[in-house]
Design an enzyme around this catalytic site. Structure first.
Site, PDB file in Angstrom:
ATOM      1  N   LYS A 189     -12.636  18.965 -20.612  1.00 22.03           N
ATOM      2  CA  LYS A 189     -13.856  20.165 -20.896  1.00 22.03           C
ATOM      3  C   LYS A 189     -13.129  20.999 -21.952  1.00 22.03           C
ATOM      4  O   LYS A 189     -12.132  21.614 -22.010  1.00 22.03           O
ATOM      5  CB  LYS A 189     -13.802  20.989 -19.519  1.00 22.03           C
ATOM      6  CG  LYS A 189     -14.617  22.321 -19.774  1.00 22.03           C
ATOM      7  CD  LYS A 189     -16.161  21.693 -19.946  1.00 22.03           C
ATOM      8  CE  LYS A 189     -16.870  21.132 -18.663  1.00 22.03           C
ATOM      9  NZ  LYS A 189     -18.194  20.739 -18.931  1.00 22.03           N
ATOM     10  N   HIS A 316     -22.243  13.150 -14.009  1.00 17.29           N
ATOM     11  CA  HIS A 316     -21.696  14.259 -14.030  1.00 17.29           C
ATOM     12  C   HIS A 316     -21.318  15.057 -12.848  1.00 17.29           C
ATOM     13  O   HIS A 316     -21.733  14.470 -11.898  1.00 17.29           O
ATOM     14  CB  HIS A 316     -23.067  15.276 -14.541  1.00 17.29           C
ATOM     15  CG  HIS A 316     -22.844  16.677 -14.815  1.00 17.29           C
ATOM     16  ND1 HIS A 316     -23.512  17.566 -13.611  1.00 17.29           N
ATOM     17  CD2 HIS A 316     -22.144  17.532 -15.547  1.00 17.29           C
ATOM     18  CE1 HIS A 316     -23.317  18.528 -13.970  1.00 17.29           C
ATOM     19  NE2 HIS A 316     -22.540  18.847 -15.104  1.00 17.29           N
TER      20      HIS A 316
HETATM   21 MG   LIG Z   1     -20.974  17.876 -19.602  1.00 17.25          MG
END
Ligand SMILES: [Mg+2]
Length: 419
Positions: A189, A316
């Site tokens: 991330k 996701h």
């Molecule tokens: Mg994403």
């Protein structure tokens, strides 16, 4: 077989200080556990967001679903749509694209659909994956989902994951996850540090784990120009680049100039987004998520559409518990075109769950389909009660990574096309 009762239980569980473009995860993550009980005594489970506005929509629609057949999924969807009306829901914290009426209806419908499929499977003695066309894989690979993070929430002792604020910290985190779960691919991330520093971390991961597929997701924190520059620099290093820049237009501009596929769970989040994204070549991979694509069957249909148009598929994840992990695993197991390891936040929950132990486990980075009928999981009612108490005590009623970050960095601004 008809719906007799619906129980909605908001829960809270501990969440580490994971950093993203919107801010930082709060100490407690929220979810809602949905339990549907039929007139024949069978029950099914669903799991969804725990934000109060979403919980209120679930509570508003639930009474209108009692008496409906658990096989009447179109009718259930219609009742949800009628209850939502023209409401354009608030989006999920800016990390899954803008809110829309369609997305709100699909997000509210989803946990009821999953619970009804759980019941349908139990009644027929088959797994949910069988209801979705049958599994094409018996175990679903997931990726090590790495985050930049503080060592602890401010004022608390360092958590067992430690800090990750540079390439060394990121590599150490990957090593821990791979040792504990056996993951065979890695996602970082991003959108937290300047893009070149994040690209350095990706290269450090490549050097530390040669051959493992890598991806980075800055959550649209980069401008198209920066996305192109970093994308070109990471040629041959990334399997895909996820949501580097905002909107379909920005993604299309980047996609035309970088060597790897772009993936999204931000610029394509409802059916309306698919035609323009496909026409403009904005994405090569769609991250499906049954929590806002309207449940498992509708996600399965979107997956088929992606195959038609030559798009790859991944999955996701938001912070979630085992009911969602089970649903994600059944969907992924029965989706032939899902050619990338799915995202999951499971390691960050560090054993906290409302699902009774035994049904869900990781083997070599993959979750084997549970054996039992339906989702193949059982609710741990003691854990559910304890997590509900935590919900009542924690004082958080909606996720707000930005407000929490501003308590420690008052000048923090969410990073959208920031660099
Ligand atoms: Mg994403």
């Amino acid at each position: 077989m008809r719906i007799r009762e619906i129980h909605l239980t908001p829960v809270a569980f501990r969440d580490p200080p994971l950093l993203n473009a919107m801010g930082v995860h709060e100490p407690w993550a929220l979810r809602t556990v949905v339990e549907v009980v039929t007139d024949e005594g069978l029950s099914g489970l669903g799991e969804t967001y725990g934000d109060l506005s979403h919980l209120q929509r679930l509570r508003a629609v639930a009474p209108s679903l009692t008496g409906l057949r658990v096989h009447a999924l179109h009718e259930i969807h219609a009742r949800v749509a009628a209850s939502i009306g023209t409401d354009v829901g608030t989006d999920q914290h800016g990390l899954t694209g803008a809110g829309s009426n369609q997305k709100t209806v699909d997000a509210v419908f989803s946990p009821f659909e999953v619970a009804c499929l759980d019941i349908q499977g139990k009644a027929a003695g088959v797994r949910v994956a069988d209801l979705l066309g049958g599994p094409v894989r018996e175990a679903v690979p997931y990726s090590a989902y790495l985050f930049y993070k503080w060592g602890a929430h401010p004022g608390e002792a360092e958590d067992r994951f430690g800090a990750a604020l540079d390439p060394e910290g990121v590599v150490a985190q990957a090593r821990l996850f791979i040792e504990e779960y056996g993951f065979g691919s890695i996602k970082l991330k991003g959108g937290v540090l300047p893009p070149d520093e994040e690209a350095e971390a990706v290269v450090a991961l490549r050097d530390a784990f040669p051959g493992l597929p890598l991806r980075i997701d800055p959550n649209a924190a980069w401008t198209p120009a920066t996305s192109v520059r970093i994308g070109q620099a990471l040629e041959g290093v990334l399997e895909y680049l996820e949501d580097p820049a905002p909107e379909i237009a920005g993604m299309a501009e980047v996609a035309a100039q970088v060597p790897m596929d772009l993936a999204t769970n931000m610029c394509v989040v409802t059916h309306d987004h698919l035609p323009p994204a496909i026409e403009r070549g904005a994405i090569g991979v769609l991250l499906i998520d049954h929590h806002y694509w309207g449940g498992l069957l509708r996600s399965s249909q979107v997956a088929a559409l992606c195959k038609t148009f030559g798009l790859g598929l991944s999955m996701h994840s938001n912070s979630h518990l085992g009911i969602s992990l089970a649903a994600m695993t059944h969907l992924a197991a029965a989706t032939p075109g899902l050619d990338h390891a799915c995202d999951t936040h499971t390691p960050w929950q560090d054993g906290q769950d409302v699902v009774a132990p035994g049904a869900l486990r990781f083997t070599d980075g993959a979750v084997p389909l549970p054996d039992g009928p339906g989702l193949g999981i059982e609710l741990d009612r003691d854990a559910l009660a304890a997590m509900h108490e935590q919900y009542l005590a924690c004082g958080i009623t909606r996720r707000d990574d930005t407000a929490y970050m501003r308590r420690f960095e008052p000048s923090f601004v969410p990073k959208r096309a920031h660099w």
